[in-house]
Scaffold this active site. Structure first.
Site, short mmCIF file in Angstrom:
data_model
loop_
_atom_site.label_atom_id
_atom_site.label_comp_id
_atom_site.label_asym_id
_atom_site.label_seq_id
_atom_site.Cartn_x
_atom_site.Cartn_y
_atom_site.Cartn_z
N SER A 1 0.92 -1.04 -0.01
CA SER A 1 -0.16 0.02 -0.03
C SER A 1 0.89 1.29 0.03
CB SER A 1 -1.02 0.10 1.07
OG SER A 1 -1.46 1.30 1.57
N GLU B 1 -3.06 -6.95 -7.19
CA GLU B 1 -1.66 -7.56 -7.12
C GLU B 1 -1.62 -8.90 -6.63
OE1 GLU B 1 0.29 -3.10 -7.15
OE2 GLU B 1 0.68 -4.42 -5.49
#
Length: 167
Positions: A15, A87
């Site tokens: 993140s 992802e």
């Protein structure tokens, strides 16, 4: 028809809210000899998406064109990020090798999605001797997979210990 072997590349899935931890990790990986040819990290200067490129097209190329080892940098922020979860899903579908790193205050019981919570990970909250051992294991794995030149042990230990202190 011959199958060409794909070039290995390390992909740091994280993140952007955890960028401060990731920047220390990138410095440690640079010491091992990883560089912009074999490391992708969207939030690290020189390792991200080139100017003018479409983000999702570029990411898809990384997953399709390289033999990736993915480092999942897990935190509550990671699981709140749609891009990070995409992802993770892509790595799972394409069966890329991966290693999970749990950021401080994130526990194994919080692992969800396509990552196996029973798989040995690096927990940054682990006791120091265990953390050093796991980071040494990561160094050995990456050195082998990426055919990296050996780093003098005392130099590695100094950088590893600095990383532990910072995170």
């Amino acid at each position: 028809m011959s199958m060409q072997k794909k070039t290995p590349k390390l992909f740091i899935s994280h993140s952007t809210l955890d960028q401060s931890y990731v920047s220390y990790l990138v410095r440690l990986l640079e010491l091992l000899g990883l560089n912009s040819d074999n490391l992708f990290c969207s939030s690290a200067k020189g390792y991200g998406i080139p100017l003018g490129r479409n983000i999702y097209d570029y990411l898809r190329e990384q997953f399709q064109d390289f033999d990736l080892r993915v480092l999942f940098i897990l935190s509550d922020n990671y699981y709140d990020s749609v891009a990070s979860m995409n992802e993770m899903g892509a790595a799972w579908v394409l069966q890329h090798k991966y290693t999970s790193i749990l950021l401080p205050r994130f526990e194994f019981k919080n692992i969800k999605g396509a990552i196996d919570p029973r798989r040995i990970s690096i927990n940054l909250d682990a006791p120091e001797t265990e953390l050093k051992d796991k980071l040494n294991g990561l160094k050995d794995t990456l050195s082998t997979e990426f055919s990296l030149l050996p780093v003098k042990e005392t130099v590695w230990e100094a950088y590893r210990d600095e990383f532990i202190e910072k995170v």
